[in-house]
Design a protein around this motif. Structure first.
Motif, PDB file in Angstrom:
ATOM      1  N   PHE A  77       0.824  -1.203   0.000  1.00  0.00           N
ATOM      2  CA  PHE A  77       0.000   0.000   0.000  1.00  0.00           C
ATOM      3  C   PHE A  77       0.859   1.255   0.000  1.00  0.00           C
ATOM      4  O   PHE A  77       0.470   2.282  -0.573  1.00  0.00           O
ATOM      5  N   ALA A  78       2.025   1.193   0.617  1.00  0.00           N
ATOM      6  CA  ALA A  78       2.948   2.333   0.563  1.00  0.00           C
ATOM      7  C   ALA A  78       3.368   2.605  -0.883  1.00  0.00           C
ATOM      8  O   ALA A  78       3.481   3.767  -1.298  1.00  0.00           O
ATOM      9  N   ALA A  79       3.573   1.544  -1.668  1.00  0.00           N
ATOM     10  CA  ALA A  79       3.932   1.725  -3.081  1.00  0.00           C
ATOM     11  C   ALA A  79       2.774   2.361  -3.854  1.00  0.00           C
ATOM     12  O   ALA A  79       2.978   3.276  -4.664  1.00  0.00           O
ATOM     13  N   ALA A  80       1.542   1.884  -3.606  1.00  0.00           N
ATOM     14  CA  ALA A  80       0.378   2.463  -4.289  1.00  0.00           C
ATOM     15  C   ALA A  80       0.180   3.920  -3.899  1.00  0.00           C
ATOM     16  O   ALA A  80      -0.162   4.769  -4.747  1.00  0.00           O
ATOM     17  N   ARG A  81       0.418   4.241  -2.641  1.00  0.00           N
ATOM     18  CA  ARG A  81       0.288   5.628  -2.191  1.00  0.00           C
ATOM     19  C   ARG A  81       1.345   6.511  -2.849  1.00  0.00           C
ATOM     20  O   ARG A  81       1.058   7.652  -3.256  1.00  0.00           O
ATOM     21  N   ALA A  82       2.572   6.014  -2.961  1.00  0.00           N
ATOM     22  CA  ALA A  82       3.633   6.791  -3.600  1.00  0.00           C
ATOM     23  C   ALA A  82       3.353   6.982  -5.095  1.00  0.00           C
ATOM     24  O   ALA A  82       3.622   8.056  -5.652  1.00  0.00           O
ATOM     25  N   ALA A  86       2.996  10.471  -7.049  1.00  0.00           N
ATOM     26  CA  ALA A  86       3.809  10.763  -8.234  1.00  0.00           C
ATOM     27  C   ALA A  86       2.941  11.197  -9.405  1.00  0.00           C
ATOM     28  O   ALA A  86       3.343  12.063 -10.204  1.00  0.00           O
ATOM     29  N   ALA A  87       1.742  10.620  -9.522  1.00  0.00           N
ATOM     30  CA  ALA A  87       0.844  11.009 -10.621  1.00  0.00           C
ATOM     31  C   ALA A  87       0.423  12.470 -10.485  1.00  0.00           C
ATOM     32  O   ALA A  87       0.302  13.183 -11.495  1.00  0.00           O
ATOM     33  N   TYR A  88       0.203  12.955  -9.276  1.00  0.00           N
ATOM     34  CA  TYR A  88      -0.160  14.360  -9.098  1.00  0.00           C
ATOM     35  C   TYR A  88       1.013  15.286  -9.415  1.00  0.00           C
ATOM     36  O   TYR A  88       0.798  16.430  -9.846  1.00  0.00           O
ATOM     37  N   GLU A  89       2.222  14.813  -9.189  1.00  0.00           N
ATOM     38  CA  GLU A  89       3.380  15.645  -9.517  1.00  0.00           C
ATOM     39  C   GLU A  89       3.577  15.794 -11.021  1.00  0.00           C
ATOM     40  O   GLU A  89       4.344  16.641 -11.461  1.00  0.00           O
ATOM     41  N   ARG A  90       2.904  14.944 -11.812  1.00  0.00           N
ATOM     42  CA  ARG A  90       3.032  15.060 -13.274  1.00  0.00           C
ATOM     43  C   ARG A  90       2.072  16.080 -13.878  1.00  0.00           C
ATOM     44  O   ARG A  90       2.124  16.330 -15.087  1.00  0.00           O
ATOM     45  N   VAL A  91       1.193  16.655 -13.067  1.00  0.00           N
ATOM     46  CA  VAL A  91       0.214  17.604 -13.599  1.00  0.00           C
ATOM     47  C   VAL A  91       0.893  18.913 -13.989  1.00  0.00           C
ATOM     48  O   VAL A  91       0.679  19.445 -15.086  1.00  0.00           O
ATOM     49  N   ALA A 145      -3.288  18.789 -22.127  1.00  0.00           N
ATOM     50  CA  ALA A 145      -2.271  17.963 -21.471  1.00  0.00           C
ATOM     51  C   ALA A 145      -2.455  17.980 -19.952  1.00  0.00           C
ATOM     52  O   ALA A 145      -2.314  16.953 -19.282  1.00  0.00           O
ATOM     53  N   VAL A 146      -2.783  19.160 -19.407  1.00  0.00           N
ATOM     54  CA  VAL A 146      -3.053  19.248 -17.967  1.00  0.00           C
ATOM     55  C   VAL A 146      -4.289  18.432 -17.612  1.00  0.00           C
ATOM     56  O   VAL A 146      -4.321  17.715 -16.593  1.00  0.00           O
ATOM     57  N   ALA A 151      -6.597  13.623 -15.050  1.00  0.00           N
ATOM     58  CA  ALA A 151      -7.383  12.395 -15.134  1.00  0.00           C
ATOM     59  C   ALA A 151      -6.549  11.178 -14.741  1.00  0.00           C
ATOM     60  O   ALA A 151      -7.039  10.274 -14.049  1.00  0.00           O
ATOM     61  N   GLN A 152      -5.302  11.153 -15.161  1.00  0.00           N
ATOM     62  CA  GLN A 152      -4.433  10.042 -14.772  1.00  0.00           C
ATOM     63  C   GLN A 152      -4.149  10.055 -13.273  1.00  0.00           C
ATOM     64  O   GLN A 152      -4.055   8.992 -12.641  1.00  0.00           O
ATOM     65  N   ALA A 153      -4.030  11.251 -12.672  1.00  0.00           N
ATOM     66  CA  ALA A 153      -3.833  11.324 -11.223  1.00  0.00           C
ATOM     67  C   ALA A 153      -5.068  10.836 -10.474  1.00  0.00           C
ATOM     68  O   ALA A 153      -4.965  10.117  -9.471  1.00  0.00           O
ATOM     69  N   THR A 154      -6.246  11.198 -10.979  1.00  0.00           N
ATOM     70  CA  THR A 154      -7.475  10.706 -10.355  1.00  0.00           C
ATOM     71  C   THR A 154      -7.593   9.199 -10.497  1.00  0.00           C
ATOM     72  O   THR A 154      -8.038   8.492  -9.573  1.00  0.00           O
TER      73      THR A 154
END
Length: 452
Positions: A77-82, A86-91, A145-146, A151-154
């Protein structure tokens, strides 16, 4: 009596007069220092006693404590949380402009025009040009792109929630089996204690010639069988504890407390509301729904590629002998590869269709699994009702009547053993029915997104 007291006091004086390597002579220890030392030992002992008597609940008594522990310690779960973070940092990078480029162009590097030797140093050739170019995406492409990155972060959040629901369900399932094994061990121990007491009575009667040897041998066989069952359930309980520790990210032999009684089973579970929740808030359905948003954003970006991209640039020209000059450059990408672009657009459409189909498939699977779990839960509730209100009281009454009849000599030991065996079987059957019912309830909570 006085002599004993005198001997006792003498022994005490002799014992306390023995020199310790850590003792300090009283002549060297002032009275205030001695008092401070005594107070320090007293306060230290009190602190240690307070820490040892903490009323913090031990890990393992309830599944909620295990779930909260796993939320912080489970590596998966720590990996899934990270990954979700990381997906939000790509926005932010998705909507940023591309980095500009710097070019240095050496014109007439051989110096043919001015008769000097060739050179690769700026300023030592016929003309040096410094150009800065900034690519510019077409109108709206950065916003799309944003949108796609969001959407990928969600979707990453939904995948994290789905992974957590699966992990929480596994922990609760293993804990329920751990709880059932612990209660089954208690039942086996109670049955073994009763059989051992009957064995003593049987041996006493056999010694008086009031009981045949076959009855004593059968009693001992029953005791051996009960001990084997106890060994099996104890090993199963240890294996389940090891599995729980693995899900919690702890050592395999880390201690777990005895499980407490879980809360009562809920009475009013409305099937309609459950199926509606499974169609909307099921973790797998949520992942599939967010996959549609990702595919839709990708399709919009693909169609927007019909518009050209741009680039602007500024060039500084510096001849070896002469005045510097400035050039301005404007570049347009010409969208000529229509066949490949149309293929990408068709791919985006198919990806959207596939995402929508996956959502419907997830809804159908969630509905089917929920129907099975609901059927098992309803069946388990009815089975528990019959066992608790009919079979179990009847078995207890039969056991008590057979024991009373044995005391008066109206029945033999075989009848008492059979009655006790039936009572143990019915109690074990009730425990199994409770386990199956609670497992079905855990599955229902997972399918309806109730495991947070």
């Amino acid at each position: 009596m006085a002599k004993c007291l005198c001997m006792h006091s003498t022994a005490c004086r002799n014992r306390f007069s023995m020199k310790s390597p850590f003792a300090v002579p009283s002549s060297r220890l002032p009275r205030p220092a001695a008092l401070a030392l005594v107070l320090a030992f007293t306060l230290g002992s009190g602190s240690a006693w307070t820490q040892g008597s903490s009323d913090t609940p031990a890990l393992g008594t309830s599944p909620q404590a295990l779930v909260e522990y796993a939320r912080q310690r489970n590596p998966g779960f720590a990996a899934a949380r990270a990954e979700a973070s990381a997906a939000y940092e790509r926005v932010t990078p998705a909507g940023a402009l591309p980095d500009p480029t710097l070019e240095v162009e050496l014109m007439d590097a051989t110096n043919t025009m001015n008769g000097r030797p060739a050179s690769l140093l700026p300023g030592q050739v016929g003309e040096t040009r410094y150009r800065i170019t900034q690519p510019l995406p077409g109108w709206g492409k950065r916003d799309l792109a944003v949108k796609a990155a969001e959407a990928q972060a969600t979707q990453a959040d939904a995948m994290r929630d789905a992974a957590w629901a699966e992990l929480a369900a596994k922990i609760e399932t293993l804990w329920l089996r751990y709880y059932a094994a612990d209660r089954e061990r208690v039942l086996n121990r109670e049955g073994l204690t009763l059989l051992q007491s009957l064995e003593e009575l049987a041996l006493a009667r056999y010694a008086l010639g009031l009981l045949p040897q076959q009855a004593v041998l059968r009693m001992q066989r029953e005791i051996t069988s009960q001990r084997l069952a106890l060994v099996e359930v104890e090993q199963r309980r240890k294996g389940l504890a090891t599995g729980l520790n693995g899900l919690l990210g702890r050592a395999h032999d880390a201690p777990l407390a005895a499980p407490a009684d879980p809360p009562l089973l809920p009475e009013g579970l409305a099937p309609g509301a459950l199926f509606e929740a499974a169609a909307g808030t099921n973790p797998e359905v949520q992942v599939a729904a967010n996959d549609i948003d990702v595919a839709r954003a990708g399709r919009e970006r693909t169609y927007r590629d019909r518009l050209p991209d741009f680039a602007v640039g500024v060039t500084n020209n510096r001849p070896y002998e002469g005045k510097s000059s400035w050039d301005v450059m404007f570049e347009v990408m010409i969208p000529l590869q229509q066949s490949s672009r149309r293929a990408r657009e068709r791919e985006a459409e198919y990806m959207l269709m596939a995402a929508e189909a996956r959502r419907e498939d997830a809804r159908a699977r969630a509905s089917g699994e929920l129907g099975t779990a609901w059927s098992m839960y309803a069946q388990g509730r009815e089975t528990l009702r019959l066992l608790e209100h009919t079979l179990l009281p009847q078995a207890q009454a039969t056991r008590d009547a057979s024991q009373a009849a044995l005391s008066s000599g109206k029945v033999d030991f075989d009848s008492v053993i059979e009655a006790e065996r039936q009572l143990i079987d019915i109690r074990t059957q009730r425990l199994k029915a409770e386990l199956d019912t609670r497992l079905a309830l855990t599955e229902i909570k997972k399918l309806t997104g109730d495991l947070k």
